[in-house]
Design a protein around this motif. Sequence first.
Motif, PDB file in Angstrom:
ATOM      1  N   ARG A 271      17.213 -31.615  63.236  1.00 19.45           N
ATOM      2  CA  ARG A 271      18.604 -31.652  63.692  1.00 19.45           C
ATOM      3  C   ARG A 271      19.024 -33.113  63.791  1.00 19.45           C
ATOM      4  NH1 ARG A 271      20.796 -29.763  69.683  1.00 19.45           N
ATOM      5  NH2 ARG A 271      22.946 -30.560  69.445  1.00 19.45           N
TER       6      ARG A 271
ATOM      7  N   SER B 264      25.463 -28.767  67.044  1.00 18.96           N
ATOM      8  CA  SER B 264      25.018 -27.385  67.200  1.00 18.96           C
ATOM      9  C   SER B 264      23.499 -27.304  67.207  1.00 18.96           C
ATOM     10  CB  SER B 264      25.564 -26.516  66.056  1.00 18.96           C
ATOM     11  OG  SER B 264      25.002 -25.218  66.104  1.00 18.96           O
ATOM     12  N   ARG B 265      22.957 -26.573  68.164  1.00 20.39           N
ATOM     13  CA  ARG B 265      21.506 -26.423  68.246  1.00 20.39           C
ATOM     14  C   ARG B 265      20.988 -25.260  67.397  1.00 20.39           C
ATOM     15  NH1 ARG B 265      20.304 -25.079  74.396  1.00 20.39           N
ATOM     16  NH2 ARG B 265      18.249 -24.505  73.591  1.00 20.39           N
ATOM     17  N   SER B 266      21.887 -24.404  66.909  1.00 20.86           N
ATOM     18  CA  SER B 266      21.478 -23.209  66.171  1.00 20.86           C
ATOM     19  C   SER B 266      20.798 -23.575  64.853  1.00 20.86           C
ATOM     20  CB  SER B 266      22.690 -22.324  65.879  1.00 20.86           C
ATOM     21  OG  SER B 266      23.266 -21.853  67.074  1.00 20.86           O
TER      22      SER B 266
ATOM     23  N   ASP C  18      16.492 -22.272  67.123  1.00 22.99           N
ATOM     24  CA  ASP C  18      17.340 -23.402  67.478  1.00 22.99           C
ATOM     25  C   ASP C  18      16.486 -24.646  67.662  1.00 22.99           C
ATOM     26  OD1 ASP C  18      16.238 -23.246  70.125  1.00 22.99           O
ATOM     27  OD2 ASP C  18      17.719 -21.701  70.607  1.00 22.99           O
TER      28      ASP C  18
ATOM     29  N   GLU D 271      16.645 -16.519  63.100  1.00 27.94           N
ATOM     30  CA  GLU D 271      17.469 -17.294  64.011  1.00 27.94           C
ATOM     31  C   GLU D 271      16.555 -18.038  64.966  1.00 27.94           C
ATOM     32  OE1 GLU D 271      20.281 -15.128  66.208  1.00 27.94           O
ATOM     33  OE2 GLU D 271      21.653 -14.772  64.552  1.00 27.94           O
TER      34      GLU D 271
ATOM     35  N   ARG E 246      16.493 -13.427  68.447  1.00 26.35           N
ATOM     36  CA  ARG E 246      16.521 -14.866  68.723  1.00 26.35           C
ATOM     37  C   ARG E 246      15.251 -15.292  69.450  1.00 26.35           C
ATOM     38  NH1 ARG E 246      19.669 -18.918  68.508  1.00 26.35           N
ATOM     39  NH2 ARG E 246      21.368 -17.679  67.688  1.00 26.35           N
TER      40      ARG E 246
ATOM     41  N   ARG F 290      16.611 -27.744  70.246  1.00 22.66           N
ATOM     42  CA  ARG F 290      17.289 -28.037  71.506  1.00 22.66           C
ATOM     43  C   ARG F 290      17.964 -29.399  71.497  1.00 22.66           C
ATOM     44  NH1 ARG F 290      14.267 -27.283  77.151  1.00 22.66           N
ATOM     45  NH2 ARG F 290      14.678 -25.125  76.576  1.00 22.66           N
TER      46      ARG F 290
ATOM     47  N   LYS G  61      21.565 -29.157  59.270  1.00 21.18           N
ATOM     48  CA  LYS G  61      20.107 -29.054  59.433  1.00 21.18           C
ATOM     49  C   LYS G  61      19.419 -29.489  58.137  1.00 21.18           C
ATOM     50  CE  LYS G  61      20.648 -27.469  63.565  1.00 21.18           C
ATOM     51  NZ  LYS G  61      22.118 -27.467  63.568  1.00 21.18           N
TER      52      LYS G  61
ATOM     53  N   ASP H 208      19.594 -21.372  61.638  1.00 16.10           N
ATOM     54  CA  ASP H 208      19.537 -20.091  60.946  1.00 16.10           C
ATOM     55  C   ASP H 208      19.141 -20.326  59.495  1.00 16.10           C
ATOM     56  OD1 ASP H 208      20.541 -19.069  63.309  1.00 16.10           O
ATOM     57  OD2 ASP H 208      22.614 -19.066  62.606  1.00 16.10           O
TER      58      ASP H 208
END
Length: 410
Positions: A125, A131-133, A165, A163, A41, A167, A203, A135
Motif C-alpha cells: 500500500r 484506502s486500506r482495502s 486489507d 478480500e 473478510r 492497515r 495497490k 481486493d
Amino acid sequence: MRLSRRTTRHLICLTSLLAFVATPLLAQTGIDLLDPEQVLRATELPGEAGGVVTVRATLDEGPTGLRQATHERDTLQYDDGMFENFEDGADLLDPTLTGGTVEWAQRFVVPADSAVVSARVCFQRPELDLSRSLDFRLRFYSNTVEDRISNPGRGSGLLYNIESDIRRADTFRCVTLRGALVGKVLRRGTHWIGIEWNTATQKRLGGDHYTPEDEAELDRNGNADHVTQVRWRSVPVEEELPYDGWADPRMGDRTQIDHGLKAIGVSLVVERTHAPEPDPTPDPGPDPTPGPGPAPDSACDDGLCLLEDDRFRVRVRYRMAGMSAESAGTIAAGLAGAAGLFTFGGDAPALLVRVVDDCSGSGYFGLHAGAVSDADYSIAVRDTTTDALKWFSARGGASIRDAMAFACNN
C-alpha cells in the motif's frame, strides 16, 4: 426390483439430501459461502501492523472433504521475499504505469502430484494511498505451448476472490490463503498462478528483480534462458489477441542475466500425494480382475458400485460410535450408474454417492455424498482408466460437496 416402503422412504430422504448438498447455502449474514463471487473478510489481531494474515477464499469448485495422502510438503517459491519494486516502483508492476485492471501470472513447476496446503500473495500500500482495502483474484491455469512459447492456458474455472486489507500506508502485507484453497490437486508438471487486481486502487503487487548474483543458462542464440517465467495482460482481454493477450515483460532484454523482473510475490505450499499413507481402516479395494458386471438394472452389487459408464469403482467403509470400521453394503436401486446407494449394517440406505461429469466446466469429475446417518465414513474411488485410487472422508455423517476427484483428460 421391488423396494419396501421403508427403503423407499429412506431413498426419498437421501435424494432430497443430495439435492440439498448440490445447492449453494444462503448464510444468515447474507453471504453465500459457496458463491465464488463472494468472500469472507480477513480479521486482524489487536495491535497487528503487518506480517501475515490468514483469510478464507471461496471457490465454485471447492474440493471439500478431500483426504490428504501425506504430510511431505514442498514450498514452491521463486521470489526471495525482497521486493525491489516496493522501493523504486520503476517497472510494469507500478500501478501508475499500467492503469486499469491487469493480471500477472507466475509459472510454477510442481515436482510431484500434490495437493495445495496454502498460497501466499504480497502487495504494498503506497504512502499516499487512502484506502486500506486489498481486493484481488487468484486463478490457476494449465500450461500451453504455442510456437515454442509457454503461456497460461485457458481459464480453468478455479477462480478465488479475496478480500483483505493493509492497515497502514507505506507498508506491505503478505496474505496467506487457505480455506477453500486447501486440497486443490496439482498434477506433476507446469502450472501458472494468475493475480488480477484493479491498479486504480494503487495497490502494488510484489516484484523480485534479477541481480548480478543471479545466474542463467544461455540458449543457442546466446540469450539468457531464465528459469522463472512471468506473464502479464490487461483485463478484459481484447478479442482475437494472440496467446489470450499474455505478454512476456522481459522480451526486450533477453540478453541480460542481471536485469528485469525475476518473479512476482506469489508462492505455494503443497503436500505430495505420490506416497500415500495407509488408511487406519483400509478398504480392501476392488479386485484386480473383476468378474462380470452387475445386471443391467443395477449399478451396485456386493458392496461395489460402478458409476459413469463403469469408469469409477466405488466402495465405502463406515464407523459407528465406539465400534470398529466395517465395509458398507449396497442396494440395487435402479439408478442406472448415475449414483450408488450404500447401507451401514442393515437393509436401509444410509449413504448416496454420485460422481458428476463436469468436464466442460472445471475439467474434473466431481464427487457428491449425502448421508442419513451420523457415522464416520470413507469413500474409495478408483478410476479404471488410470488405476488411480483416491479416498474421500467425512465425520459424523457430514456431506461432501463437489470434491474434484479425477481429471477428465486421464
